[in-house]
Each structure stands twice: as C-alpha cells, then as structure tokens.
Motif scaffolding. Sequence first.
Motif, PDB file in Angstrom:
ATOM      1  N   PRO A 225       0.802  -1.233   0.000  1.00 49.91           N
ATOM      2  CA  PRO A 225       0.000   0.000   0.000  1.00 49.91           C
ATOM      3  C   PRO A 225       0.831   1.277   0.000  1.00 49.91           C
ATOM      4  CG  PRO A 225      -0.105  -1.098   2.142  1.00 49.91           C
ATOM      5  CD  PRO A 225       0.571  -2.048   1.209  1.00 49.91           C
ATOM      6  N   HIS A 226       1.962   1.285   0.710  1.00 49.69           N
ATOM      7  CA  HIS A 226       2.809   2.480   0.707  1.00 49.69           C
ATOM      8  C   HIS A 226       3.366   2.738  -0.686  1.00 49.69           C
ATOM      9  CE1 HIS A 226       2.762   3.446   4.965  1.00 49.69           C
ATOM     10  NE2 HIS A 226       3.059   2.191   5.274  1.00 49.69           N
ATOM     11  N   ALA A 227       3.808   1.690  -1.354  1.00 50.99           N
ATOM     12  CA  ALA A 227       4.354   1.837  -2.700  1.00 50.99           C
ATOM     13  C   ALA A 227       3.274   2.291  -3.671  1.00 50.99           C
ATOM     14  CB  ALA A 227       4.971   0.517  -3.157  1.00 50.99           C
ATOM     15  N   GLN A 228       2.071   1.757  -3.525  1.00 52.68           N
ATOM     16  CA  GLN A 228       0.974   2.167  -4.397  1.00 52.68           C
ATOM     17  C   GLN A 228       0.634   3.638  -4.192  1.00 52.68           C
ATOM     18  OE1 GLN A 228      -2.003  -0.724  -3.326  1.00 52.68           O
ATOM     19  NE2 GLN A 228      -1.377  -2.158  -4.941  1.00 52.68           N
ATOM     20  N   ASP A 229       0.689   4.087  -2.965  1.00 59.75           N
ATOM     21  CA  ASP A 229       0.413   5.494  -2.674  1.00 59.75           C
ATOM     22  C   ASP A 229       1.466   6.395  -3.306  1.00 59.75           C
ATOM     23  OD1 ASP A 229      -1.037   7.636  -1.147  1.00 59.75           O
ATOM     24  OD2 ASP A 229       0.916   7.809  -0.163  1.00 59.75           O
ATOM     25  N   ILE A 230       2.720   5.953  -3.296  1.00 65.65           N
ATOM     26  CA  ILE A 230       3.797   6.738  -3.906  1.00 65.65           C
ATOM     27  C   ILE A 230       3.583   6.858  -5.412  1.00 65.65           C
ATOM     28  CG2 ILE A 230       6.273   6.734  -4.437  1.00 65.65           C
ATOM     29  CD1 ILE A 230       6.652   5.425  -1.629  1.00 65.65           C
ATOM     30  N   GLN A 231       3.169   5.772  -6.055  1.00 67.09           N
ATOM     31  CA  GLN A 231       2.922   5.822  -7.491  1.00 67.09           C
ATOM     32  C   GLN A 231       1.772   6.776  -7.814  1.00 67.09           C
ATOM     33  OE1 GLN A 231       5.213   3.667  -9.552  1.00 67.09           O
ATOM     34  NE2 GLN A 231       5.923   4.122  -7.482  1.00 67.09           N
ATOM     35  N   ARG A 233       0.716   9.351  -6.003  1.00 63.91           N
ATOM     36  CA  ARG A 233       1.119  10.737  -5.760  1.00 63.91           C
ATOM     37  C   ARG A 233       2.099  11.225  -6.818  1.00 63.91           C
ATOM     38  NH1 ARG A 233       3.859  11.689  -0.926  1.00 63.91           N
ATOM     39  NH2 ARG A 233       4.203   9.485  -0.490  1.00 63.91           N
ATOM     40  N   ALA A 234       2.950  10.337  -7.331  1.00 64.88           N
ATOM     41  CA  ALA A 234       3.877  10.727  -8.404  1.00 64.88           C
ATOM     42  C   ALA A 234       3.093  11.169  -9.633  1.00 64.88           C
ATOM     43  CB  ALA A 234       4.808   9.567  -8.743  1.00 64.88           C
ATOM     44  N   VAL A 265       2.190   5.101 -12.618  1.00 62.69           N
ATOM     45  CA  VAL A 265       2.310   6.560 -12.601  1.00 62.69           C
ATOM     46  C   VAL A 265       1.523   7.152 -13.768  1.00 62.69           C
ATOM     47  CG1 VAL A 265       3.920   8.496 -12.808  1.00 62.69           C
ATOM     48  CG2 VAL A 265       4.516   6.540 -11.373  1.00 62.69           C
ATOM     49  N   LYS A 266       1.618   6.517 -14.938  1.00 56.88           N
ATOM     50  CA  LYS A 266       0.851   6.995 -16.089  1.00 56.88           C
ATOM     51  C   LYS A 266      -0.641   6.981 -15.802  1.00 56.88           C
ATOM     52  CE  LYS A 266       3.810   5.770 -20.015  1.00 56.88           C
ATOM     53  NZ  LYS A 266       3.920   4.904 -21.224  1.00 56.88           N
ATOM     54  N   ALA A 267      -1.126   5.894 -15.209  1.00 58.91           N
ATOM     55  CA  ALA A 267      -2.559   5.792 -14.926  1.00 58.91           C
ATOM     56  C   ALA A 267      -3.010   6.907 -13.993  1.00 58.91           C
ATOM     57  CB  ALA A 267      -2.872   4.426 -14.322  1.00 58.91           C
ATOM     58  N   ALA A 268      -2.222   7.187 -12.957  1.00 61.46           N
ATOM     59  CA  ALA A 268      -2.568   8.260 -12.029  1.00 61.46           C
ATOM     60  C   ALA A 268      -2.490   9.621 -12.713  1.00 61.46           C
ATOM     61  CB  ALA A 268      -1.643   8.220 -10.817  1.00 61.46           C
TER      62      ALA A 268
END
Length: 294
Positions: A225-231, A233-234, A265-268
């Motif tokens: 979850p932490h890694a997903q949150d970073i992606q 936010r990026a 990151v692209k999706a976000a």
Amino acid sequence: MILGIDMGASSSKWALFSDGVSGGEVAASGVYASLSGHLYTPEARQHMAAGLAGIRAAVPAQPSAVVVGVTGLSTDFAPLIMEMLSSTFYLPQHALHVTDDLHLAYAAHFPAGGGTLVYAGTGSMAYHRTVSNDGTAADEVIRAGGHGFLIDDAGGAFWQGRQGLKAVLRGVDEGRGESLLASRLFGVIGSQNWPDIRAYVYGEGRAALARLAPAVYAAAVDGDPHAQDIQRRAGEELARLGGAVMERTGNSQLGLCGGSFNPLVKAAFYAQFMDRDVSFTPTVSPLLGALALA
C-alpha cells in the motif's frame, strides 16, 4: 545521415538516422556512459571529450549533421561542446546543433511547437516552447518544475526512491515488521543495516535514490500500500506540472516522456485529466528530436 545524441545523468543514448529522414529510419543506435553539461572542471571537460570520442568510435558511418541534447547544459559551455563536436566528427559548426536535453525531447514530440511536454526522469519538469511558422524556435519557453532534487522534482525517480525509503525507515523506527516495500528496497541496497543504507545513500547521492524507483514500482504492482500510494502521488504531482503550464499557455496538447512514467504513474497522471479537454501525443524517443532540429 543525421546523428542524434541524448546526454543524460544515467546514460547517454545515440541514434544514426539514414536519408529519408521523414520516416526517421534508424540506421544504428547505442548507449554510452552518462555525460552532462557540467563542464566546470578540467576533469569534466576531459570526460566529455572522451565520451564524444567513444560515441564516434561506435557510430558506423560519418554523419552529415549532429544534434546533441545535453542535460544540465549551461549556455556558457555550448560553444565548447560545439568545438569538441567539430573536431571529433570533422564537421563544420553549421552542421552541428547543441541544445538542452529537454528541448531535444520536446522537438521529438512537438516538432511544430505549441504543446506541453511533461518529463519524468531522475527529476521532473513540464515544458512548452513556441516555434515560428518557418520551424525556428522563438524565444518564449514556459516551464514548471525542474528545480532540482534539493527543492522539489516531485514525481521523478529520485523523489519516488526517496519517498519509498523514507516510508521504510519510518516503519523500522516504529518497530513494524518488514514490509514488501522494505524487502524490495533492502534488496537493491544489499543490506537492511543503517550503516550500509547510509553509505549507499550518502556515498552515491541522488543517483542511488533514483535507482530505488523501479523497486518501489515492483512493490506497488505486488500490492504494497505504501508503494501504491507513492505511485499515485507521483502521477498527481506530474499532472500538476503539466496542468500548470497548460493553464499558462492555453494549449490543450499534452505529451509525456521519461523513464519514471511507469504504468501506475501513467494511470494516475491520466486520471487527473479525465474531465478536461486534453489531446495526448504518443510518447516517442527523444532522439527523434534530432530530425526536427537538424
């Protein structure tokens, strides 16, 4: 034969384009060590000269023109790089073009100008350039970001790696068990002991943290979850840069490039523009900018 060289902080890429440049046919290509425009010392200038000689030795044919995009280029050193290129490739200076690496990537995506390019490599920036009708660049450049890792560069590889390691070390401080993200990052560093982590980070600087970004992405794909949150936010940070420049220019064309734009990151990033009238330009190699600038 047009030779394009994209000098970067992690590596330098080159491509030789054959005649019939409208199709952008690549006759040969390769990768060399990192080169930059930070030519403030004799050692740095010697490294640049050796790098150009190494690329020339790898290029299988004599180019008729050379276009170079240089990371960290200072206009003070552009004439020196031109001289080095001229002596290395035996070409007159009117057959050479030296610019910064972002302009090279921009020309690849928007050869006629007018759009906004969001770049995410080690750092991050959004960039717009006005090009006149005859294809020559006008003076107006509008940009956002690109302030360096000590100030911002949010969304880029350094930022992603730093955010990941910060989350992991806070977990260690709080006595939590080793997370998937921690396992992936410690695997890249080669240790979970603080003295080794400290040596890795402070011994090698921003490049060391940027190298952690793929591990953060891998952990996100596997559900951390932490890694997903970073992606997420990026992607949001990079979209903020693009939106800021688009608001200032009134143009709705948007492109993105750089190794930090992984699928998450692209999706976000794209999600931030779902309710806006935006036309996306396909991502291409920055080296194609050599054809537009030659």
